[in-house]
Design a protein around this motif. Structure first.
Motif, PDB file in Angstrom:
ATOM      1  N   VAL A  21     -34.743  18.314 -43.642  1.00 35.50           N
ATOM      2  CA  VAL A  21     -33.702  18.989 -42.848  1.00 35.50           C
ATOM      3  C   VAL A  21     -33.934  20.502 -42.860  1.00 35.50           C
ATOM      4  N   ARG A  22     -34.176  21.060 -44.046  1.00 32.88           N
ATOM      5  CA  ARG A  22     -34.249  22.537 -44.151  1.00 32.88           C
ATOM      6  C   ARG A  22     -35.589  23.124 -43.726  1.00 32.88           C
ATOM      7  N   ASP A  23     -36.682  22.363 -43.942  1.00 36.42           N
ATOM      8  CA  ASP A  23     -38.015  22.936 -43.667  1.00 36.42           C
ATOM      9  C   ASP A  23     -38.631  22.434 -42.362  1.00 36.42           C
ATOM     10  N   VAL A  24     -38.039  21.388 -41.787  1.00 38.61           N
ATOM     11  CA  VAL A  24     -38.571  20.881 -40.518  1.00 38.61           C
ATOM     12  C   VAL A  24     -37.523  21.029 -39.393  1.00 38.61           C
ATOM     13  N   LEU A  25     -36.367  20.395 -39.590  1.00 37.66           N
ATOM     14  CA  LEU A  25     -35.375  20.400 -38.497  1.00 37.66           C
ATOM     15  C   LEU A  25     -34.805  21.800 -38.215  1.00 37.66           C
ATOM     16  N   PHE A  26     -34.365  22.492 -39.266  1.00 36.73           N
ATOM     17  CA  PHE A  26     -33.742  23.802 -39.022  1.00 36.73           C
ATOM     18  C   PHE A  26     -34.741  24.810 -38.416  1.00 36.73           C
ATOM     19  N   PRO A  27     -35.970  24.913 -38.947  1.00 42.08           N
ATOM     20  CA  PRO A  27     -36.936  25.816 -38.303  1.00 42.08           C
ATOM     21  C   PRO A  27     -37.231  25.419 -36.862  1.00 42.08           C
ATOM     22  N   TYR A  28     -37.248  24.100 -36.586  1.00 40.99           N
ATOM     23  CA  TYR A  28     -37.497  23.691 -35.201  1.00 40.99           C
ATOM     24  C   TYR A  28     -36.401  24.237 -34.280  1.00 40.99           C
ATOM     25  N   THR A  29     -35.162  24.211 -34.753  1.00 40.12           N
ATOM     26  CA  THR A  29     -34.045  24.753 -33.958  1.00 40.12           C
ATOM     27  C   THR A  29     -34.339  26.195 -33.556  1.00 40.12           C
ATOM     28  N   LEU A  30     -34.751  26.981 -34.527  1.00 39.63           N
ATOM     29  CA  LEU A  30     -34.964  28.412 -34.274  1.00 39.63           C
ATOM     30  C   LEU A  30     -36.195  28.647 -33.399  1.00 39.63           C
ATOM     31  N   HIS A  31     -37.175  27.757 -33.531  1.00 39.58           N
ATOM     32  CA  HIS A  31     -38.377  27.852 -32.711  1.00 39.58           C
ATOM     33  C   HIS A  31     -38.044  27.542 -31.235  1.00 39.58           C
ATOM     34  N   ALA A  32     -37.224  26.500 -31.033  1.00 39.43           N
ATOM     35  CA  ALA A  32     -36.947  26.045 -29.656  1.00 39.43           C
ATOM     36  C   ALA A  32     -35.883  26.888 -28.959  1.00 39.43           C
ATOM     37  N   LEU A  33     -35.042  27.534 -29.740  1.00 36.42           N
ATOM     38  CA  LEU A  33     -33.864  28.198 -29.182  1.00 36.42           C
ATOM     39  C   LEU A  33     -34.155  29.242 -28.093  1.00 36.42           C
ATOM     40  N   PRO A  34     -35.062  30.214 -28.309  1.00 38.54           N
ATOM     41  CA  PRO A  34     -35.231  31.256 -27.292  1.00 38.54           C
ATOM     42  C   PRO A  34     -35.583  30.705 -25.909  1.00 38.54           C
ATOM     43  N   GLN A  35     -36.504  29.740 -25.877  1.00 36.08           N
ATOM     44  CA  GLN A  35     -36.905  29.182 -24.578  1.00 36.08           C
ATOM     45  C   GLN A  35     -35.748  28.414 -23.922  1.00 36.08           C
ATOM     46  N   VAL A  36     -35.015  27.671 -24.728  1.00 37.34           N
ATOM     47  CA  VAL A  36     -33.880  26.920 -24.176  1.00 37.34           C
ATOM     48  C   VAL A  36     -32.830  27.888 -23.632  1.00 37.34           C
ATOM     49  N   LEU A  37     -32.579  28.969 -24.348  1.00 39.42           N
ATOM     50  CA  LEU A  37     -31.603  29.954 -23.870  1.00 39.42           C
ATOM     51  C   LEU A  37     -32.086  30.603 -22.576  1.00 39.42           C
ATOM     52  N   ASP A  38     -33.390  30.879 -22.497  1.00 36.82           N
ATOM     53  CA  ASP A  38     -33.946  31.480 -21.278  1.00 36.82           C
ATOM     54  C   ASP A  38     -33.836  30.536 -20.083  1.00 36.82           C
ATOM     55  N   GLU A  39     -34.132  29.264 -20.335  1.00 35.83           N
ATOM     56  CA  GLU A  39     -34.263  28.326 -19.207  1.00 35.83           C
ATOM     57  C   GLU A  39     -32.979  27.585 -18.862  1.00 35.83           C
ATOM     58  N   LYS A  40     -32.095  27.415 -19.862  1.00 39.04           N
ATOM     59  CA  LYS A  40     -30.937  26.519 -19.628  1.00 39.04           C
ATOM     60  C   LYS A  40     -29.589  27.227 -19.656  1.00 39.04           C
ATOM     61  N   TRP A  41     -29.594  28.533 -19.908  1.00 38.82           N
ATOM     62  CA  TRP A  41     -28.353  29.268 -20.171  1.00 38.82           C
ATOM     63  C   TRP A  41     -27.219  28.905 -19.216  1.00 38.82           C
ATOM     64  N   ASP A  42     -27.520  28.867 -17.894  1.00 34.67           N
ATOM     65  CA  ASP A  42     -26.468  28.641 -16.903  1.00 34.67           C
ATOM     66  C   ASP A  42     -26.449  27.224 -16.340  1.00 34.67           C
ATOM     67  N   THR A  43     -27.089  26.296 -17.021  1.00 40.10           N
ATOM     68  CA  THR A  43     -27.184  24.943 -16.460  1.00 40.10           C
ATOM     69  C   THR A  43     -26.019  24.070 -16.933  1.00 40.10           C
ATOM     70  N   PRO A  44     -25.620  23.090 -16.108  1.00 41.64           N
ATOM     71  CA  PRO A  44     -24.565  22.148 -16.510  1.00 41.64           C
ATOM     72  C   PRO A  44     -24.966  21.372 -17.765  1.00 41.64           C
ATOM     73  N   GLU A  45     -26.274  21.140 -17.932  1.00 40.00           N
ATOM     74  CA  GLU A  45     -26.767  20.393 -19.105  1.00 40.00           C
ATOM     75  C   GLU A  45     -26.454  21.138 -20.409  1.00 40.00           C
ATOM     76  N   PHE A  46     -26.591  22.462 -20.368  1.00 41.34           N
ATOM     77  CA  PHE A  46     -26.408  23.263 -21.584  1.00 41.34           C
ATOM     78  C   PHE A  46     -24.947  23.675 -21.803  1.00 41.34           C
ATOM     79  N   ALA A  47     -24.167  23.638 -20.726  1.00 42.70           N
ATOM     80  CA  ALA A  47     -22.787  24.135 -20.786  1.00 42.70           C
ATOM     81  C   ALA A  47     -21.942  23.505 -21.900  1.00 42.70           C
TER      82      ALA A  47
END
Ligand SMILES: CSCCC(=O)C(=O)COP(=O)(O)O
Length: 192
Positions: A21-47
């Motif tokens: 959880v701490r060394d795989v899942l949580f770092p993955y969250t932080l790795h994926a976050l910037p791109q998801v925020l860039d691409e999905k910020w205003d989408t109904p999927e992310f809302a």
């Protein structure tokens, strides 16, 4: 002594390692976050995930990202972070980038318990979505999807936080299993 009818399982540190959880899942969250925020910020999927954040964070991308980083660093188990984590992990599990490593005795116990008529439920601070993904995409080669052994999933939204008595009362009420008929397996006796 009353017969045990159901088993309630914690996830992190109980059916799998804390390190996953701490060394795989949580770092993955932080790795994926910037791109998801860039691409999905205003989408109904992310809302639905973004709208769960407090007003001071949900309206500004940079503030939301900084808040997620801060909560993750402090391992704050708050429902809106857990909801977002589940959403971010979905892509990683589905693409095969992440597989949940269940302990070997859990792989043996789940079919054994269910064959004896015991119901098995999950109660984790991780969201119900995250829990379902975790048990669907395990690293057990013979049978990656272990969800068939599970009768239900509880998190801080549908049950409540782990240190409140009312959360366990809710689980008893939802499942119809009386308090004395449970075995609760957890690595954390404080419930934090
Ligand atoms: C696979 S669910 C992710 C685990 C998680 O996010 C977490 O905070 C662990 O909480 P637990 O109550 O299972 O110890």
């Amino acid at each position: 002594m009353a017969a045990v009818k159901a088993v309630l399982l914690d996830i992190e540190g109980t059916v799998s390692s804390i390190s996953f959880v701490r060394d795989v899942l949580f770092p993955y969250t932080l790795h994926a976050l910037p791109q998801v925020l860039d691409e999905k910020w205003d989408t109904p999927e992310f809302a639905p995930y973004r709208n769960e954040f407090p007003a001071e964070f949900r309206d500004e991308r940079e503030k939301l990202e900084a808040h997620v980083r801060d909560l993750t660093a402090r391992d704050v188990k708050i429902a809106y972070l857990k909801g977002l984590q589940g959403y971010l992990w979905l892509t990683a599990y589905r693409s095969g980038n992440i597989k949940a490593p269940l302990y070997a005795d859990v792989i043996r116990a789940l079919p054994l318990w269910t064959s004896k008529g015991l119901k098995v439920y999950i109660y984790s601070s991780g969201s119900v979505l995250a829990q379902k993904l975790f048990f669907e995409y395990t690293d057990n080669e013979a049978q990656p999807d272990q969800r068939g052994y599970l009768s239900g999933y509880f998190d801080t939204v549908n049950a409540g936080v782990k240190w409140e008595k009312s959360s366990y009362e809710k689980i008893c009420e939802e499942t119809g299993v009386q308090p004395h008929e449970w075995v609760f397996l957890t690595d954390n006796v404080k419930g934090m």
